[in-house]
Write a protein that holds these residues in place. Structure first.
Motif, PDB file in Angstrom:
ATOM      1  N   ILE A  86     -10.325   2.109   6.544  1.00 23.29           N
ATOM      2  CA  ILE A  86      -9.982   2.921   5.376  1.00 23.29           C
ATOM      3  C   ILE A  86     -10.415   4.349   5.680  1.00 23.29           C
ATOM      4  CG2 ILE A  86     -10.370   3.321   2.927  1.00 23.29           C
ATOM      5  CD1 ILE A  86      -8.945   0.756   3.328  1.00 23.29           C
ATOM      6  N   GLN A 136       0.830  -1.202   0.000  1.00 26.45           N
ATOM      7  CA  GLN A 136       0.000   0.000   0.000  1.00 26.45           C
ATOM      8  C   GLN A 136       0.866   1.254   0.000  1.00 26.45           C
ATOM      9  OE1 GLN A 136      -2.823   0.319   3.199  1.00 26.45           O
ATOM     10  NE2 GLN A 136      -3.448   2.374   2.627  1.00 26.45           N
ATOM     11  N   TRP A 166      -6.984  -6.263   4.260  1.00 22.74           N
ATOM     12  CA  TRP A 166      -8.053  -5.279   4.169  1.00 22.74           C
ATOM     13  C   TRP A 166      -9.396  -5.958   3.944  1.00 22.74           C
ATOM     14  CZ3 TRP A 166      -7.633  -0.828   6.164  1.00 22.74           C
ATOM     15  CH2 TRP A 166      -6.452  -0.068   6.076  1.00 22.74           C
ATOM     16  N   MET A 212     -14.499  -4.848   3.838  1.00 24.10           N
ATOM     17  CA  MET A 212     -13.438  -4.071   4.464  1.00 24.10           C
ATOM     18  C   MET A 212     -13.873  -3.465   5.798  1.00 24.10           C
ATOM     19  SD  MET A 212     -11.586  -2.062   1.335  1.00 24.10           S
ATOM     20  CE  MET A 212     -10.638  -2.941   0.092  1.00 24.10           C
ATOM     21  N   THR A 241      -2.369   5.171   8.834  1.00 21.77           N
ATOM     22  CA  THR A 241      -3.789   5.470   8.680  1.00 21.77           C
ATOM     23  C   THR A 241      -4.026   6.947   8.937  1.00 21.77           C
ATOM     24  OG1 THR A 241      -4.312   3.242   9.472  1.00 21.77           O
ATOM     25  CG2 THR A 241      -6.124   4.823   9.372  1.00 21.77           C
ATOM     26  N   PRO A 247      -6.168   0.123  -1.427  1.00 23.95           N
ATOM     27  CA  PRO A 247      -6.936  -1.097  -1.164  1.00 23.95           C
ATOM     28  C   PRO A 247      -8.238  -1.192  -1.937  1.00 23.95           C
ATOM     29  CG  PRO A 247      -6.157  -0.108   0.884  1.00 23.95           C
ATOM     30  CD  PRO A 247      -5.924   0.893  -0.194  1.00 23.95           C
TER      31      PRO A 247
END
Length: 433
Positions: A175, A98, A137, A188, A224, A104
Motif C-alpha cells: 500500500i 480497487q 491485500w 496487509m 501501485t 483497501p
C-alpha cells in the motif's frame, strides 16, 4: 439361542436395508448431460450429439447419444455447444474493485471475504469453474474464501490461492501513496520481505497457512503509486529463497513481472509462471520457453483501465504507466505465441468487474492465437499450470464434470464465450440469475 437368532435376523435385515440405501444413494449420484456439440480440447475436435455420464461429480464416459438413459437425471443441452469449464489463472476475488489508493483500507477483512463470496458466484456463472487467485491485500482472506467454497458454504469456482504477495517495502505489492506516518494494518504487510532469510521465513509462514502457491512481486506495478513496472524489486536471492521454500512443500511460485530484467531474475530463480510480461524482450521469452515457464498476460485489462481510469480520475501516474505498457504487452503476447511460449489464460479480474473474464478471449485471438488455442489456454494449459490436469481442463473420463453451455460455435466467434447459457460444476447445474 432364540435371542441370538433374533439378533442375527435383525443384523441381516439391517444389512439389506443399508445396502438398498447405498444403492439408492449411488443411483442419485449418477447423472447425464446431452451435448448438441462437444468441444474435445484434448483432441482438438468437435463431436456431435454426445452423452456425458457423470458419477460422484466426475465424468465416467462420453459416448454418442442414442436414447435417454434409465438411471439418473438427464440435463438436455442438445441445443448448445458444450466445453470444459474455463479457468482464469490471474484473479483477485476477495474485496471490491480497487479504484483509489486508500480503497483497501476502507473495509475489514470480514467485509472483503463476504464481497469475495459474491465475486466468486459471478465468476462461476460466467463459466469459470476454476481460478488461480494470486493475492489479496489482507493476508489469507483468500484461504478463507477457498475453504468456504470447498465446504459448500458459498458457491464459487475451484480456487488455488496464494494468501497474499511477497514484495519489498514500498514495492509493487504494498500500500503506497499514503502520508509517511500513516499506519498500514499488519495483515496487509505480512508479505513484505527484507533480505533472503526474511523471504524464506515469510514463505514458510504462508505455506503453513495452507496456501496452494506463492506469489512474488518481481517488478514495480502499473496500479501501485511510486513504483516503476520496468524495474526489478525483489533481489534474485530473495526470489530464490521463496521459490526453494515452496518447492520443499511441492508448491509452485509465480512472479508478477512487467519488466524484462525482473522476469529473467524470476525465471533463473525457478518460477512456474510470469504474470503480465508487458515489457519482456526476446531473451526473456527464450528463457521462458527453454525452462517451460508459462506466460499469463492480461491483455484486455489495459483498455478497461484506460476507459474507467479516465472516467474516475485515477492518478495520472497510473494512467501513463498503463499507456506505456498496454500496446507493448500485446506485442509481447503475439511474439510469445509465435515463439511457442506456453500461455495460460489470466485476466487480473478484480481490477475490472468480476464476471467479465471471457472478454479477454477475442483479444487473445486478435493478437495471435487461434480460437482453439485460446480455449485450450483456459482449459488444458491452466490445468497443467495448477498441476490439476488429472482433475480439470477436459471432459474425458476421470475429470471433474465441470462444463459450460453456449449458443453457437466459439471456434467461429470466440466472443460468444461471454454469453453463457449454463454452468455445471462437479456434475451439478449452477443456478444463475
Amino acid at each position: 439361542m432364540s435371542q441370538k437368532k433374533c439378533r442375527t435376523v435383525m443384523t441381516v435385515a439391517g444389512a439389506i436395508t443399508a445396502f438398498a440405501a447405498s444403492m439408492t444413494a449411488a443411483a442419485e449420484d449418477v447423472n447425464y448431460i446431452r451435448a448438441g456439440k462437444l468441444i474435445d480440447v484434448e483432441k482438438e475436435t468437435v463431436l456431435s450429439d454426445q452423452l456425458i455420464r457423470v458419477e460422484n461429480g466426475r465424468v465416467t464416459a462420453v459416448t454418442a447419444f442414442s436414447e435417454a438413459p434409465d438411471e439418473g437425471p438427464l440435463t438436455d443441452w442438445s441445443a448448445y455447444t458444450v466445453l470444459p469449464g474455463l479457468a482464469d489463472m490471474h484473479t483477485h476475488l476477495v474485496g471490491d474493485i480497487q479504484g483509489g489508493i486508500i480503497d483497501p483500507l476502507l473495509t475489514t477483512g470480514a467485509e472483503d471475504v463476504l464481497a469475495g463470496a459474491g465475486n466468486a458466484k459471478k465468476t462461476l456463472c460466467a463459466g469459470f469453474t476454476t481460478v488461480r487467485d494470486v493475492g489479496s491485500w489482507r493476508a489469507f482472506t483468500d484461504v478463507a474464501l477457498r475453504d468456504a467454497i470447498n465446504k459448500g458454504y458459498v458457491e464459487g469456482p475451484r480456487m488455488a490461492v496464494s494468501g497474499g504477495y511477497f514484495t519489498i517495502p514500498g514495492g509493487g505489492g504494498a500500500i503506497t501513496g499514503l502520508a509517511y506516518d500513516a499506519k498500514v494494518p499488519e495483515d496487509m504487510t505480512r508479505g513484505v520481505v527484507r533480505g533472503p532469510e526474511d523471504a524464506r521465513q515469510k514463505a514458510r509462514e504462508f505455506l503453513q497457512h495452507r496456501v496452494d502457491l506463492l506469489k512474488m512481486i518481481a517488478t514495480g506495478a502499473v496500479l501501485t503509486v511510486g513504483t516503476d513496472p520496468g524495474l526489478p524489486e525483489l533481489s534474485e536471492e530473495e526470489m530464490r529463497a521463496i521459490v526453494d521454500e515452496g518447492k520443499k512443500y511441492g508448491k509452485k511460485t509465480t512472479a508478477h513481472a512487467h519488466g524484462a530484467e525482473g522476469a529473467k531474475m524470476a525465471v533463473r530463480a525457478g518460477v512456474a509462471s510470469i504474470e503480465h510480461g508487458s515489457l519482456l524482450d526476446d531473451e526473456a521469452l527464450r528463457m521462458m520457453k527453454r525452462n517451460g515457464v508459462v506466460l499469463v498476460a492480461d491483455i484486455y485489462n489495459g483498455d478497461y483501465i484506460n476507459e474507467v481510469g479516465a472516467e474516475e480520475d485515477w492518478p495520472e501516474e497510473t494512467m501513463q504507466k498503463n499507456r506505456d505498457t498496454t500496446d507493448t504487452q500485446r506485442a509481447v503476447f503475439r511474439k510469445a505465441v509465435d515463439m511457442g511460449v506456453k500461455i495460460a489464460f489470466g485476466t487480473d479480474a478484480g481490477v475490472y468487474p468480476h464476471g467479465d473474464n471471457a472478454k479477454q478471449m477475442p483479444y487473445m485471438v486478435k493478437y495471435g492465437m487461434t480460437p482453439m488455442q485460446a480455449i485450450r489456454s483456459a482449459t488444458l494449459a491452466a490445468a497443467e499450470l495448477l498441476d490439476w490436469e488429472q482433475d480439470t481442463g477436459a471432459l474425458s473420463p476421470g475429470h471433474y464434470a465441470d462444463m459450460i453451455a453456449i449458443e453457437g460455435d466459439p471456434l467461429e466467434d470466440i466472443s460468444i464465450l461471454s454469453n453463457i447459457k449454463g454452468v455445471i460444476k462437479g456434475g451439478r447445474e449452477v443456478h444463475c440469475e
